[in-house]
Motif scaffolding. Structure first.
Motif, mmCIF file in Angstrom:
data_model
loop_
_atom_site.group_PDB
_atom_site.id
_atom_site.type_symbol
_atom_site.label_atom_id
_atom_site.label_comp_id
_atom_site.label_asym_id
_atom_site.label_seq_id
_atom_site.Cartn_x
_atom_site.Cartn_y
_atom_site.Cartn_z
ATOM 1 N N PHE A 323 1.103 -1.256 0.134
ATOM 2 C CA PHE A 323 -0.012 0.020 0.758
ATOM 3 C C PHE A 323 1.007 1.688 -0.075
ATOM 4 N N PRO A 324 1.174 1.767 -0.863
ATOM 5 C CA PRO A 324 2.616 2.541 -1.281
ATOM 6 C C PRO A 324 1.521 3.996 -0.513
ATOM 7 N N TYR A 325 0.353 4.349 -0.850
ATOM 8 C CA TYR A 325 0.194 5.843 -0.748
ATOM 9 C C TYR A 325 -1.207 5.958 0.373
ATOM 10 N N LEU A 326 -1.495 5.139 0.965
ATOM 11 C CA LEU A 326 -1.299 5.063 2.995
ATOM 12 C C LEU A 326 -1.451 6.282 2.951
ATOM 13 N N PRO A 345 6.251 -14.847 7.958
ATOM 14 C CA PRO A 345 7.500 -14.382 6.743
ATOM 15 C C PRO A 345 7.890 -13.536 7.075
ATOM 16 N N GLN A 346 9.053 -13.629 7.258
ATOM 17 C CA GLN A 346 10.201 -12.532 7.346
ATOM 18 C C GLN A 346 9.982 -12.315 6.703
ATOM 19 N N TYR A 347 10.435 -10.127 7.194
ATOM 20 C CA TYR A 347 10.833 -9.004 6.715
ATOM 21 C C TYR A 347 12.175 -9.024 5.257
ATOM 22 N N ASP A 348 11.873 -8.435 4.075
ATOM 23 C CA ASP A 348 12.280 -8.599 3.087
ATOM 24 C C ASP A 348 13.057 -6.775 3.022
ATOM 25 N N PRO A 349 13.902 -6.617 3.776
ATOM 26 C CA PRO A 349 14.423 -5.202 4.615
ATOM 27 C C PRO A 349 15.155 -4.280 3.088
ATOM 28 N N PRO A 350 15.725 -5.017 1.939
ATOM 29 C CA PRO A 350 15.534 -4.352 0.695
ATOM 30 C C PRO A 350 14.705 -3.726 0.246
ATOM 31 N N HIS A 351 13.737 -4.035 0.760
ATOM 32 C CA HIS A 351 11.732 -3.338 -0.399
ATOM 33 C C HIS A 351 11.615 -1.994 1.332
ATOM 34 N N GLN A 352 11.690 -1.459 1.103
ATOM 35 C CA GLN A 352 11.672 0.102 2.003
ATOM 36 C C GLN A 352 10.014 0.285 1.870
ATOM 37 N N ILE A 353 9.229 0.489 2.622
ATOM 38 C CA ILE A 353 8.211 0.713 3.158
ATOM 39 C C ILE A 353 7.386 2.072 2.584
ATOM 40 N N GLU A 354 7.574 2.280 1.141
ATOM 41 C CA GLU A 354 7.176 2.766 0.320
ATOM 42 C C GLU A 354 6.533 4.249 1.435
ATOM 43 N N CYS A 355 5.077 4.110 1.469
ATOM 44 C CA CYS A 355 3.924 5.262 2.759
ATOM 45 C C CYS A 355 4.422 5.695 3.441
ATOM 46 N N PHE A 356 5.449 4.758 4.509
ATOM 47 C CA PHE A 356 6.587 5.770 5.169
ATOM 48 C C PHE A 356 7.190 6.766 4.922
#
Length: 450
Positions: A323-326, A345-356
Motif C-alpha cells: 500500500f504505497p499511498y496509504l 513470513p520474514q521481512y525482506d529488508p531491501p524493499h522499503q515501506i514506501e508509504c512511510f
C-alpha cells in the motif's frame, strides 16, 4: 342567546380545540398515512381510535408488518403468523415493510400466497429470518426460503438470515434495491449470481457465514460498500468487477483467525480495507486479499485496518509494502497465536515501506495495553514513519497524567522520526466489529467510529 353571545361561544370552543393541541390531525392525508406506515402493525391499527379524522386512514396507509413467533412480551406490537392472511386481505393499502422472524413450523400453507398478494406486491423493505440457527448449515426443506419471497420489483432493502435458498428462483428484477444482507444462508453460486445480477442499483452488500457450492463471484457496476465475514474455509469469493467499490470491510469472528478466501480482481476505486490479519499465507490462502499484480501493489487504498498481537511485526511490514499511498492505518491489538508466529513470513529488508516516506499521516493503535511486544511494535512506527502528523493510542484501562507519562517514557516518543507528529492517548475500549457500517455510506472512515 343573541348573535354576539353565540359568536363568543364559538370562539371559546375554537380556543379549547386549539389548546387540546391536536395539530397533527390538520395535516394532509398523505402525510398522516406516512406517519402510520412507520408504526408497527398493531400500533397503526389503533390509530382509528384517535379521532374520527383518523378512522379510515389506517386501511389505506402502507403497512409496517412485523411478524414474530413465538409471541414476545417485549414486542407487543408484533403479530403472529396466523394473523397475517387476515391483515393483508382486509387492508386496502400496500405494505411498505414486511419483517418476519419465526420458526419454520409456524409458517402455514398460506405463507407462499402472502408474497403473491396485492398488499405485498410493492414492498420496499423485506426481512426474513428463521429461528433455527442450530440447524444451520444443514440444508433441509423445513428452513427453505419461500420461492416467491423475492418477487417485488420495488424492494429497496433486503435482509435474509438463517435459511436456505431454493436451487432455482423465479426470474428476479430489482431495479431499486440498494441494500442487501445475507447472513447464515446456504445458496449455490448460480443462485447468488442471478440474485446479484438482478440488483441494478445495489450500493451495499453484506454477507456473513455463507455456505455455498462453487465460487461466489461479485460483479456489480454500482456497488460501493462490501462486507464479508466467513469461517468456512471452503467458500471462495471473488470480486471480479466492481468499478465503484470504495470499501471492503471484513468484520472478523472473535477468537478465530480463519476466514474464507477473497480475491479482488478489479476494484479500481478501492480506498478502505480491513481488518485483515497480516500473517502466514493467510493473506493469500485463507484470510483476505490476493495480490492484484506481480508487485502486490494496491495503490488506491488510503485507509487500512490490520489485526495484530504485537508479535507479527515482520508480517505487518510485508503487508504495508502493498500500500504505497496509504494515509491512515489502524492496528487492532488482540490475542497472540503461536501458530501464526510459526508461519509468519520474514521481512525482506531491501524493499522499503514506501508509504512511510511521504503519505502515512495517521496511525491509531486500538486496545493498547503496553506490554513489551506492543511497545516495540508501536516504536517501530514512531521511529520510521517520516510523514506522520498524529499517532493515537486507545488505551485499555486508566489514562491519567501519570499513565501518559509512563507510556511516553516506554515509547521514547522524543525519538520519533516526525517531530511534528502529535502523540495522543485516550482511555477507550469498544468491540471492533464493523458490520453496522457496511450499509452506512455516510461514514467515510468506519474504523474510526464506535
Amino acid at each position: 342567546m343573541d348573535q354576539r353571545e353565540s359568536q363568543a361561544g364559538d370562539d371559546r370552543s375554537g380556543e379549547r380545540d386549539q389548546i387540546s393541541g391536536d395539530f397533527i390531525s390538520t395535516l394532509p392525508d398523505a402525510i398522516l398515512c406516512t406517519i402510520i406506515s412507520l408504526l408497527p402493525t398493531k400500533d397503526g391499527g389503533r390509530t382509528p381510535a384517535i379521532s374520527p379524522r383518523w378512522r379510515y386512514l389506517w386501511r389505506s396507509a402502507p403497512l409496517n408488518l412485523e411478524v414474530r413467533s413465538p409471541a414476545n412480551s417485549h414486542s407487543p406490537s408484533t403479530v403472529l403468523p396466523s394473523a397475517v392472511s387476515g391483515i393483508i386481505s382486509n387492508h386496502d393499502g400496500p405494505a411498505r415493510r414486511f419483517s418476519i422472524r419465526c420458526f419454520p413450523d409456524d409458517l402455514d400453507a398460506d405463507a407462499e400466497s402472502w408474497f403473491h398478494s396485492r398488499a405485498l406486491a410493492n414492498i420496499q423493505e423485506l426481512e426474513f429470518t428463521y429461528h433455527n440457527y442450530k440447524r444451520f448449515p444443514g440444508c433441509t426443506r423445513e428452513n427453505l426460503l419461500p420461492p416467491s419471497a423475492l418477487r417485488s420489483p420495488s424492494l429497496l432493502v433486503v435482509k435474509i438470515s438463517y435459511c436456505n435458498f431454493p436451487t432455482s428462483l423465479p426470474s428476479m428484477n430489482f431495479p431499486l434495491l440498494k441494500q442487501l444482507s445475507l447472513m447464515f444462508v446456504s445458496m449455490s453460486g448460480d443462485v447468488f449470481h442471478g440474485l446479484l445480477s438482478a440488483c441494478r442499483a445495489l450500493e451495499s452488500l453484506y454477507m456473513a457465514e455463507i455456505r455455498s457450492t462453487g465460487c461466489l463471484r461479485v460483479s456489480s457496476p454500482t456497488l460501493r460498500s462490501f462486507g464479508f465475514r466467513n469461517s468456512d474455509e471452503e467458500t471462495e469469493l471473488v470480486i471480479e468487477d466492481a468499478p465503484h467499490l470504495v470499501r471492503v470491510l471484513l468484520p472478523y469472528i472473535h477468537h478465530s483467525d480463519y476466514c474464507a478466501t477473497i480475491r479482488v480482481v478489479r476494484a479500481p476505486r478501492l480506498e478502505v480495507l480491513g481488518p485483515i490479519l497480516p500473517v502466514v499465507s493467510n493473506i493469500l490462502v485463507s484470510q483476505v486479499i490476493s495480490p492484484l499484480t506481480s508487485a502486490n501493489s494496491m495503490c488506491t487504498v488510503k485507509v487500512l485496518c490490520l489485526r495484530s498481537s504485537g508479535y507479527e511485526l515482520d508480517g505487518v511490514r510485508n503487508v504495508l509494502r502493498w500500500f504505497p499511498y496509504l494515509e491512515k492505518l489502524y492496528i487492532i491489538f488482540g490475542r497472540h497465536s503461536e501458530e501464526n508466529k510459526k508461519n509468519e513470513p520474514q521481512y525482506d529488508p531491501p524493499h522499503q515501506i514506501e508509504c512511510f516516506q511521504t503519505h502515512l499521516k495517521t496511525v491509531v493503535f486500538k486496545i493498547f495495553i503496553g506490554y513489551e511486544k506492543q511497545v516495540n511494535f508501536a516504536r517501530f512506527f514512531l521511529v520510521n514513519a517520516k510523514a506522520l502528523n498524529k499517532i493515537e493510542f486507545e488505551v485499555y484501562g486508566a489514562c491519567d497524567a501519570i499513565s501518559v507519562a509512563y507510556y511516553h517514557s516506554l515509547l521514547q516518543v522524543e525519538k520519533r522520526a516526525s517531530q511534528d507528529a502529535q502523540v495522543e492517548f485516550r482511555s477507550e475500549y469498544q468491540r471492533t466489529g464493523y458490520d453496522k457500517h457496511v450499509h452506512d455510506l455516510s461514514v467515510a472512515d468506519p474504523f474510526g467510529q464506535p
